[in-house]
Write an enzyme that holds these catalytic residues in place. Sequence first.
Site, PDB file in Angstrom:
ATOM      1  N   ASP A  84      -1.789  71.798  29.364  1.00 58.31           N
ATOM      2  CA  ASP A  84      -2.041  70.366  29.448  1.00 58.31           C
ATOM      3  C   ASP A  84      -2.121  69.958  30.915  1.00 58.31           C
ATOM      4  O   ASP A  84      -1.752  70.723  31.811  1.00 58.31           O
ATOM      5  CB  ASP A  84      -0.954  69.565  28.726  1.00 58.31           C
ATOM      6  CG  ASP A  84       0.454  70.036  29.078  1.00 58.31           C
ATOM      7  OD1 ASP A  84       0.713  70.246  30.280  1.00 58.31           O
ATOM      8  OD2 ASP A  84       1.283  70.181  28.181  1.00 58.31           O
ATOM      9  N   ASP A  86      -1.011  66.828  33.427  1.00 57.23           N
ATOM     10  CA  ASP A  86      -0.224  65.613  33.610  1.00 57.23           C
ATOM     11  C   ASP A  86      -0.654  64.903  34.885  1.00 57.23           C
ATOM     12  O   ASP A  86      -1.000  65.546  35.885  1.00 57.23           O
ATOM     13  CB  ASP A  86       1.270  65.932  33.675  1.00 57.23           C
ATOM     14  CG  ASP A  86       1.796  66.505  32.361  1.00 57.23           C
ATOM     15  OD1 ASP A  86       1.176  66.224  31.314  1.00 57.23           O
ATOM     16  OD2 ASP A  86       2.809  67.231  32.383  1.00 57.23           O
ATOM     17  N   ASP A 164      12.014  69.030  39.461  1.00 54.79           N
ATOM     18  CA  ASP A 164      13.063  70.036  39.283  1.00 54.79           C
ATOM     19  C   ASP A 164      12.881  71.242  40.206  1.00 54.79           C
ATOM     20  O   ASP A 164      13.746  71.524  41.040  1.00 54.79           O
ATOM     21  CB  ASP A 164      13.150  70.478  37.817  1.00 54.79           C
ATOM     22  CG  ASP A 164      11.789  70.802  37.207  1.00 54.79           C
ATOM     23  OD1 ASP A 164      10.790  70.885  37.952  1.00 54.79           O
ATOM     24  OD2 ASP A 164      11.726  70.991  35.974  1.00 54.79           O
TER      25      ASP A 164
END
Length: 469
Positions: A84, A86, A164
């Site tokens: 995907d 983003d 992260d």
Amino acid sequence: MFRRISQFCKQLFDDSQTSKNQEIETLDSGLSLEIVPRDSHSISRRQISENALKVLYRLHKSGYKAYLVGGGVRDLLLGLEPKDFDVVTDATPEDIKKLFRNCRLVGRRFRLAHIVFGRDIIEVATFRGHHSHGNDKTSKANASGRLLRDNVYGSIDEDAERRDFTVNALYYDISDFSIRSYGGGLQDLKSGTLRLIGDPETRYREDPVRMLRAVRFATKLNMQIDASAAAPIRKLAHLLSDIPSARMYEEALKLFFAGKGEANFEMMQEYGLFQPLFPLLHSCIKENPKDPAARMIQMVMANTDARVNQDKPVTPAFFYAALLWYPLRTRAEEIALESGLPLYDACFAAMGDILEDQCRSISIPRRFTAPARDIWQMQLRFERSQNPRAFKLMESPKFRAAYDLLQLRGEAEGGAVAKNAHWWKNFVQADEATRTVIAKSGPKAGGRKRNRNPRRRKRSDSSNGSAAE
């Protein structure tokens, strides 16, 4: 695949090193920023989905900053095909909704915009700011430090500090097609190092699921978790027990249904991360690693990986039915001992208990728990149907899944279960005529039916004997 990743990493690093226009600076937070111009990286717009480009361009033309971010950029640089794409922007979710009629806003903990193009969904997030800059309505954490609400908006630099791992702090700028790499993300891609941004313990406490993401990225990308990032994991693994079970179900899908389940399981065991997800199963295997339950885990993970890598379908119903079979048997034996029920009936009573307990940590949807029950019930029927009733059992919609579990049980346990599995294997693989012969010669075929009233049978035998005399 790993060789291809290494080749792309080397090319990426060499190209970025030789660029004369490359910019490197250090932010006030101490995080480094590297800007790689278009002619020094390998990403092309032809590799980005048409729908993602539509979103990027419309945001940009409307006066907003727009970037492709995270795993999509990382995978393109590694020569992989992203699952995907983003997008991140300085537009608020409400601003995004005004621009796109096909937009819906989702999420409470993190407010996101989903731009829907049929089955394709482009996720758009607003730049995150530091949660310490928010108020009770936009930012909230519990006593352990886990973020319960985090809708503080900020700049792209602040957003990068909130990411992260460094390999996910990569931004593709649609305005000039450059890449912004924070914290040495490009260098970490080259060296195969998974490094957290910020203090590892603090970041894990903010979101304990990051510990599972560390494992998943390490196996998926063939990377090593940085020593400082790995150090606190075992101590903080218990924090996963506080994560909503619905979210853990989604994480379990990513861990065990992407072709790396066996490797993820082994690394989760190493760091103590398997127990919070499967407490019942962990209690079965902690004392005896050679227990059939432990062998079942290895076989289920390996078989699932093989099916995924061969593009064959996999279902959570079979996966959870197989993993939880031995906790089910243990619970059934306890019920049988406490209540005096036959083990067959106790198994039916234990099914609800096991599924309820497991759903406290991983919320398995009913569309999978119901078939799992059917698969379990058929395990009990296999033991009683080695006769002409086997034909009827084969007509069950869940026969194939239940049969596969029986074969795995035979490998894991041996003994009587292996004999049962072997009988059914011969029966299934035989032609119609041979099946009839096998069914008639089954261990329970042709035997005398038990008299339901032993006393009546005794009196009958006695009277017959007297008449004979």
